[in-house]
Design an enzyme around this catalytic site. Structure first.
Site, PDB file in Angstrom:
ATOM      1  N   THR A 194       0.849  -1.206   0.000  1.00 14.32           N
ATOM      2  CA  THR A 194       0.000   0.000   0.000  1.00 14.32           C
ATOM      3  C   THR A 194       0.881   1.252   0.000  1.00 14.32           C
ATOM      4  OG1 THR A 194      -1.762  -1.173   1.162  1.00 14.32           O
ATOM      5  CG2 THR A 194      -1.788   1.234   1.309  1.00 14.32           C
TER       6      THR A 194
ATOM      7  N   ASN B 113      -6.853  -9.367  -7.041  1.00 13.22           N
ATOM      8  CA  ASN B 113      -6.901 -10.032  -5.737  1.00 13.22           C
ATOM      9  C   ASN B 113      -8.247 -10.682  -5.445  1.00 13.22           C
ATOM     10  OD1 ASN B 113      -7.436  -7.112  -5.710  1.00 13.22           O
ATOM     11  ND2 ASN B 113      -8.040  -7.448  -3.596  1.00 13.22           N
TER      12      ASN B 113
ATOM     13  N   GLN C 112      -0.325  -9.720  -6.206  1.00  8.45           N
ATOM     14  CA  GLN C 112      -0.905 -11.076  -6.260  1.00  8.45           C
ATOM     15  C   GLN C 112      -0.240 -11.966  -7.308  1.00  8.45           C
ATOM     16  OE1 GLN C 112      -3.136 -12.386  -4.202  1.00  8.45           O
ATOM     17  NE2 GLN C 112      -3.766 -10.544  -3.096  1.00  8.45           N
TER      18      GLN C 112
ATOM     19  N   HIS D  33       3.911 -10.452   2.567  1.00  9.34           N
ATOM     20  CA  HIS D  33       3.008 -11.400   3.241  1.00  9.34           C
ATOM     21  C   HIS D  33       2.129 -12.191   2.272  1.00  9.34           C
ATOM     22  CE1 HIS D  33      -0.974  -9.177   3.477  1.00  9.34           C
ATOM     23  NE2 HIS D  33      -0.194  -8.162   3.183  1.00  9.34           N
TER      24      HIS D  33
ATOM     25  N   CYS E   9     -10.230  -6.232   2.757  1.00 12.10           N
ATOM     26  CA  CYS E   9     -10.618  -4.849   3.060  1.00 12.10           C
ATOM     27  C   CYS E   9     -12.114  -4.661   2.830  1.00 12.10           C
ATOM     28  CB  CYS E   9      -9.877  -3.855   2.172  1.00 12.10           C
ATOM     29  SG  CYS E   9      -8.239  -4.370   1.723  1.00 12.10           S
TER      30      CYS E   9
END
Ligand code: PLP
Length: 372
Positions: free
Chosen positions: A70, A149, A177, A196, A315
């Site tokens: 982000t 995603n 991704q 991650h 999200c």
């Protein structure tokens, strides 16, 4: 628990945890300090940087570590606008991008950027002709993600970058991704990735920057990352990211073949009555976004508490809003509410995935009976 939420995050690889351990327990020196211990930490970070760069696999640039993808995307967008040549004021993106891109673009639009958000086709792919018609010498930046995603659909990044370059625009690719799972196109100027999603730690991402296309800094301070991004780096997180990238690079083909087999097994196990959201050919197969007429997806998740799967992006799940990605494919409100995302990968076994799919299918049929 059967974990089927690999797009939200991935389990830490044992090799990654092991590599990080000494940097959490004993080796606490500041990597930017001139002591012997500082130098040791700095050297470990540089090894990690090379590992991430090798896994990205694109030549002609370098990586700067960030606190997340982000942050990398915010930096790429805001920092490129900051350096914009006179007369270039347009950004082009897609309706199906991640919030880290869309919300930043909207923020920039509020400050005078001329923003074009292109629609996608019902299969989730960009129509290149549509992009072509929008491109002109006022375009500063084109930003398109590699793998979506929510639905796993890939975009033709090489073609998009080439067309952007023809009008002198910068191409930014959100490869979060796709990184470590599929080969990244050589053509973007800026590439955002996250640890991650590749079995690395949370709290670290990176921006790969082609030489000469580096965005202006947006985080000011000590200038630790080549004078472009400030903040003390975490050796543990960098080392973990490097170990995850090395592993992903070494296992990319094996992991991909595994995931392709899982996809086929999942589709078969779900049985009839399900529709796949998004293109079935142009995709990363570790993402299966499906819908079933009349199913209440939120109820399905609540009924199957020991299977971790989701409605869409992590999200969006909390917001209660229908997925902007599914809406962009043309799904109506009801269809978005009947859609679930199953995400699987390296550590998913075929047996657990098939078991989960059988239970999801059974729970959906139960709902139909109750609602009949
Ligand atoms: N872009 C995409 C496509 C993602 O899936 C995500 C994470 O969900 C991000 C960006 C943001 O990554 P991070 O969690 O590192 O901020």
């Amino acid at each position: 628990m059967i974990y089927l939420d690999y797009q939200a995050t991935t389990p830490i690889a044992p090799e990654v945890a092991k590599a990080m351990h000494p940097w959490i327990e004993e080796k606490f020196a500041n990597p930017h300090s001139p002591s012997r211990w500082g130098h040791e930490a700095d050297a470990a970070i540089e090894v990690a940087r090379k590992q991430v760069e090798k896994a990205i696999g694109v030549k002609g640039g370098a990586v700067a570590f960030t606190g997340s993808a982000t942050e990398a995307l915010n930096w790429a967008l805001k920092g490129t606008v900051e350096k914009a040549p006179k007369g270039r004021n347009r950004i082009i993106t897609l309706a199906t991008e991640h919030a880290a891109v869309l919300d930043t673009c909207e923020w920039l639009a509020g400050r005078g950027i001329d923003l074009t958000v292109l629609p996608v086709q019902p299969n989730g792919r960009l129509d290149l002709e549509l992009l072509q018609r929008e491109l002109d010498d006022r375009v500063l930046l084109v930003t398109v993600m590699m793998v979506n995603n929510e639905i796993g659909v890939t975009q033709p990044i090489t073609d998009i970058a080439r067309r952007a370059h023809e009008v002198g625009a910068v191409m930014l690719c959100d490869a979060v991704q796709g990184f470590g799972r599929m080969e990244i196109s050589n053509d973007p100027d800026l590439i955002a990735v996250s640890a991650h999603k590749i079995h690395g730690p949370k709290g670290i991402g990176a921006l790969w920057m082609r030489k000469g296309k580096e965005p202006a800094p947006v985080i000011h301070g000590g200038g630790q990352e080549q004078g472009l991004r400030s903040g003390t780096l975490s050796p543990a997180l960098c080392v973990g990211f490097g170990a995850a990238a090395k592993l992903a690079d070494e296992r990319c083909t094996r992991d991909y073949d595994h995931v392709r087999k899982l996809w086929k097994a999942a589709v078969h196990a779900l049985g009839p009555g399900w529709v796949i959201n998004g293109c079935t050919e142009c995709r990363y197969p570790g993402n299966l976004n499906i819908r079933r007429e009349g199913v209440d997806a939120a109820r399905l998740i609540a009924d199957l508490r020991d299977i971790a799967f989701s409605l869409g992006s992590a999200c969006a799940s909390g917001s209660g809003r229908p997925s902007h990605v599914l809406r962009a494919l043309g799904l109506d409100y009801r269809q978005t509410r009947s859609s679930i995302r199953l995400g699987f990968g390296r550590y998913t076994t075929q047996q657990e995935l098939v078991d989960a799919c059988h239970r999801i299918a059974r729970a959906a049929v139960e709902q139909e009976k109750l609602d009949a």
